[in-house]
Scaffold this motif. Structure first.
Motif, PDB file in Angstrom:
ATOM      1  N   ASP A  13      -0.865  -6.054 -27.325  1.00 37.05           N
ATOM      2  CA  ASP A  13      -0.485  -4.826 -26.329  1.00 37.05           C
ATOM      3  C   ASP A  13      -1.774  -4.563 -25.475  1.00 37.05           C
ATOM      4  OD1 ASP A  13       2.028  -3.769 -26.586  1.00 37.05           O
ATOM      5  OD2 ASP A  13       1.576  -3.045 -28.588  1.00 37.05           O
ATOM      6  N   GLY A  14      -3.093  -4.728 -26.191  1.00 39.66           N
ATOM      7  CA  GLY A  14      -4.010  -4.451 -25.196  1.00 39.66           C
ATOM      8  C   GLY A  14      -4.208  -5.706 -24.197  1.00 39.66           C
ATOM      9  N   PHE A  15      -4.011  -6.814 -24.662  1.00 41.03           N
ATOM     10  CA  PHE A  15      -4.033  -8.105 -23.797  1.00 41.03           C
ATOM     11  C   PHE A  15      -2.967  -7.833 -22.454  1.00 41.03           C
ATOM     12  CE2 PHE A  15      -2.590 -12.287 -22.516  1.00 41.03           C
ATOM     13  CZ  PHE A  15      -3.848 -12.737 -21.929  1.00 41.03           C
ATOM     14  N   GLY A  16      -1.888  -7.236 -22.997  1.00 41.10           N
ATOM     15  CA  GLY A  16      -0.771  -6.984 -22.112  1.00 41.10           C
ATOM     16  C   GLY A  16      -1.254  -6.014 -20.996  1.00 41.10           C
ATOM     17  N   VAL A  17      -1.815  -5.047 -21.448  1.00 41.19           N
ATOM     18  CA  VAL A  17      -2.428  -3.952 -20.512  1.00 41.19           C
ATOM     19  C   VAL A  17      -3.446  -4.454 -19.511  1.00 41.19           C
ATOM     20  CG1 VAL A  17      -3.718  -1.842 -20.308  1.00 41.19           C
ATOM     21  CG2 VAL A  17      -1.915  -1.897 -21.988  1.00 41.19           C
ATOM     22  N   LEU A  18      -4.311  -5.341 -20.232  1.00 36.51           N
ATOM     23  CA  LEU A  18      -5.443  -6.055 -19.280  1.00 36.51           C
ATOM     24  C   LEU A  18      -4.642  -7.030 -18.492  1.00 36.51           C
ATOM     25  CD1 LEU A  18      -8.237  -6.562 -18.796  1.00 36.51           C
ATOM     26  CD2 LEU A  18      -7.845  -8.458 -20.493  1.00 36.51           C
ATOM     27  N   LEU A  19      -3.791  -7.649 -18.947  1.00 34.94           N
ATOM     28  CA  LEU A  19      -3.087  -8.582 -18.025  1.00 34.94           C
ATOM     29  C   LEU A  19      -2.272  -7.776 -16.822  1.00 34.94           C
ATOM     30  CD1 LEU A  19      -2.674 -11.850 -17.350  1.00 34.94           C
ATOM     31  CD2 LEU A  19      -0.774 -11.418 -19.079  1.00 34.94           C
ATOM     32  N   SER A  20      -1.626  -6.945 -17.155  1.00 38.41           N
ATOM     33  CA  SER A  20      -0.938  -6.193 -16.297  1.00 38.41           C
ATOM     34  C   SER A  20      -1.895  -5.490 -15.116  1.00 38.41           C
ATOM     35  CB  SER A  20       0.061  -5.126 -16.790  1.00 38.41           C
ATOM     36  OG  SER A  20       0.738  -5.582 -17.570  1.00 38.41           O
ATOM     37  N   GLY A  21      -2.903  -5.042 -15.570  1.00 45.36           N
ATOM     38  CA  GLY A  21      -3.858  -4.450 -14.661  1.00 45.36           C
ATOM     39  C   GLY A  21      -4.712  -5.548 -13.771  1.00 45.36           C
ATOM     40  N   LEU A  22      -5.066  -6.723 -14.208  1.00 47.02           N
ATOM     41  CA  LEU A  22      -5.383  -7.695 -13.551  1.00 47.02           C
ATOM     42  C   LEU A  22      -4.358  -8.121 -12.437  1.00 47.02           C
ATOM     43  CD1 LEU A  22      -7.367  -9.768 -16.126  1.00 47.02           C
ATOM     44  CD2 LEU A  22      -8.384  -8.467 -14.376  1.00 47.02           C
ATOM     45  N   CYS A  23      -3.165  -8.230 -12.835  1.00 44.73           N
ATOM     46  CA  CYS A  23      -2.040  -8.629 -11.700  1.00 44.73           C
ATOM     47  C   CYS A  23      -1.941  -7.653 -10.829  1.00 44.73           C
ATOM     48  CB  CYS A  23      -0.700  -8.658 -12.608  1.00 44.73           C
ATOM     49  SG  CYS A  23       0.444  -9.559 -11.779  1.00 44.73           S
ATOM     50  N   ALA A  24      -1.798  -6.435 -11.094  1.00 36.75           N
ATOM     51  CA  ALA A  24      -1.754  -5.371  -9.843  1.00 36.75           C
ATOM     52  C   ALA A  24      -2.997  -5.426  -8.945  1.00 36.75           C
ATOM     53  CB  ALA A  24      -1.801  -3.925 -10.676  1.00 36.75           C
ATOM     54  N   VAL A  25      -4.095  -5.483  -9.484  1.00 33.98           N
ATOM     55  CA  VAL A  25      -5.474  -5.744  -8.805  1.00 33.98           C
ATOM     56  C   VAL A  25      -5.472  -6.788  -7.964  1.00 33.98           C
ATOM     57  CG1 VAL A  25      -8.060  -6.223  -8.870  1.00 33.98           C
ATOM     58  CG2 VAL A  25      -6.815  -4.207 -10.363  1.00 33.98           C
ATOM     59  N   HIS A  26      -5.032  -8.011  -8.557  1.00 37.48           N
ATOM     60  CA  HIS A  26      -4.816  -9.234  -7.813  1.00 37.48           C
ATOM     61  C   HIS A  26      -4.032  -9.141  -6.417  1.00 37.48           C
ATOM     62  CE1 HIS A  26      -4.280 -13.761  -6.846  1.00 37.48           C
ATOM     63  NE2 HIS A  26      -3.229 -13.154  -6.742  1.00 37.48           N
ATOM     64  N   CYS A  27      -2.766  -8.480  -6.641  1.00 35.42           N
ATOM     65  CA  CYS A  27      -1.828  -8.357  -5.662  1.00 35.42           C
ATOM     66  C   CYS A  27      -2.255  -7.562  -4.823  1.00 35.42           C
ATOM     67  CB  CYS A  27      -0.583  -7.889  -6.397  1.00 35.42           C
ATOM     68  SG  CYS A  27       0.424  -8.782  -7.105  1.00 35.42           S
ATOM     69  N   LEU A  28      -2.748  -6.024  -4.965  1.00 32.26           N
ATOM     70  CA  LEU A  28      -3.470  -5.319  -4.030  1.00 32.26           C
ATOM     71  C   LEU A  28      -4.347  -6.068  -3.111  1.00 32.26           C
ATOM     72  CD1 LEU A  28      -3.242  -2.094  -6.197  1.00 32.26           C
ATOM     73  CD2 LEU A  28      -1.748  -2.778  -4.089  1.00 32.26           C
ATOM     74  N   LEU A  29      -5.561  -6.543  -3.972  1.00 33.23           N
ATOM     75  CA  LEU A  29      -6.828  -7.029  -3.130  1.00 33.23           C
ATOM     76  C   LEU A  29      -6.154  -8.126  -2.172  1.00 33.23           C
ATOM     77  CD1 LEU A  29      -9.540  -7.121  -5.902  1.00 33.23           C
ATOM     78  CD2 LEU A  29      -9.396  -5.816  -3.860  1.00 33.23           C
ATOM     79  N   GLY A  30      -5.365  -8.841  -2.794  1.00 35.49           N
ATOM     80  CA  GLY A  30      -4.754 -10.262  -2.161  1.00 35.49           C
ATOM     81  C   GLY A  30      -4.121  -9.638  -0.798  1.00 35.49           C
ATOM     82  N   LEU A  31      -3.507  -8.585  -0.886  1.00 37.30           N
ATOM     83  CA  LEU A  31      -2.753  -7.908   0.281  1.00 37.30           C
ATOM     84  C   LEU A  31      -3.737  -7.357   1.271  1.00 37.30           C
ATOM     85  CD1 LEU A  31       0.358  -6.409  -1.031  1.00 37.30           C
ATOM     86  CD2 LEU A  31       0.160  -8.176   0.340  1.00 37.30           C
ATOM     87  N   VAL A  32      -4.662  -6.799   0.804  1.00 37.21           N
ATOM     88  CA  VAL A  32      -5.750  -6.145   1.674  1.00 37.21           C
ATOM     89  C   VAL A  32      -6.498  -7.110   2.428  1.00 37.21           C
ATOM     90  CG1 VAL A  32      -7.906  -4.790   1.543  1.00 37.21           C
ATOM     91  CG2 VAL A  32      -5.845  -3.879   0.488  1.00 37.21           C
ATOM     92  N   LEU A  33      -6.965  -8.249   1.441  1.00 37.03           N
ATOM     93  CA  LEU A  33      -8.035  -9.170   1.952  1.00 37.03           C
ATOM     94  C   LEU A  33      -7.146 -10.134   3.151  1.00 37.03           C
ATOM     95  CD1 LEU A  33     -10.030 -10.208  -1.242  1.00 37.03           C
ATOM     96  CD2 LEU A  33     -10.725  -8.877   0.902  1.00 37.03           C
ATOM     97  N   VAL A  34      -5.911 -10.296   2.784  1.00 38.23           N
ATOM     98  CA  VAL A  34      -5.446 -11.359   3.769  1.00 38.23           C
ATOM     99  C   VAL A  34      -4.856 -10.434   5.041  1.00 38.23           C
ATOM    100  CG1 VAL A  34      -3.242 -12.749   4.040  1.00 38.23           C
ATOM    101  CG2 VAL A  34      -4.685 -12.921   2.141  1.00 38.23           C
ATOM    102  N   THR A  35      -4.489  -9.392   4.745  1.00 40.81           N
ATOM    103  CA  THR A  35      -3.667  -8.581   5.796  1.00 40.81           C
ATOM    104  C   THR A  35      -4.808  -7.665   6.767  1.00 40.81           C
ATOM    105  OG1 THR A  35      -1.861  -7.949   4.772  1.00 40.81           O
ATOM    106  CG2 THR A  35      -2.201  -6.549   6.379  1.00 40.81           C
TER     107      THR A  35
END
Length: 123
Positions: A13-35
């Motif tokens: 469950d802890g790993f799931g929270v971490l993985l979910s958070g990393l995924c969200a950060v990756h998506c947001l940062l990716g959109l910001v950096l590219v856009t």
């Protein structure tokens, strides 16, 4: 034996929270950096990173949320997680691009919230 299984489930469950958070950060940062900045398009937003990350997050979510619902009998976290997993699975199907991010971010948010609810029920 029971305590060892609970410890493993809590870690997942802890790993799931971490993985979910990393995924969200990756998506947001990716959109910001590219856009906004026009940087990192090739490596940061590689479709294979998204596919592997989403597949791993879906697998951890299904296993952990299912085991937790079976263990503590609370179905609400599993239902919340299932909604998030459905969004994440849809993100895999729609292909790489902004729609993928718009499905992934709320999906991983729901899955992270479900993992947190599971950790609360584990106490």
């Amino acid at each position: 034996m029971r305590d060892a299984l609970l410890s493993i489930r809590d870690r997942l469950d802890g790993f799931g929270v971490l993985l979910s958070g990393l995924c969200a950060v990756h998506c947001l940062l990716g959109l910001v950096l590219v856009t906004v900045l026009g940087l990192g398009g090739g490596a940061l937003l590689s479709p294979s990173i998204h596919e592997v990350g989403l597949a791993l997050a879906i697998a951890v979510g299904v296993v952990t949320l299912g085991l937790s619902a079976w263990r503590h009998g609370h179905l609400v976290p599993a239902l919340i997680g299932a909604a998030g997993i459905a969004l994440m699975a849809l993100a895999l199907v729609v292909g790489h691009g902004p729609l993928e991010a718009f499905l992934t971010i709320p999906g991983v948010g729901l899955v992270a919230f479900a993992h947190i609810r599971n950790l609360r029920h584990a106490c």
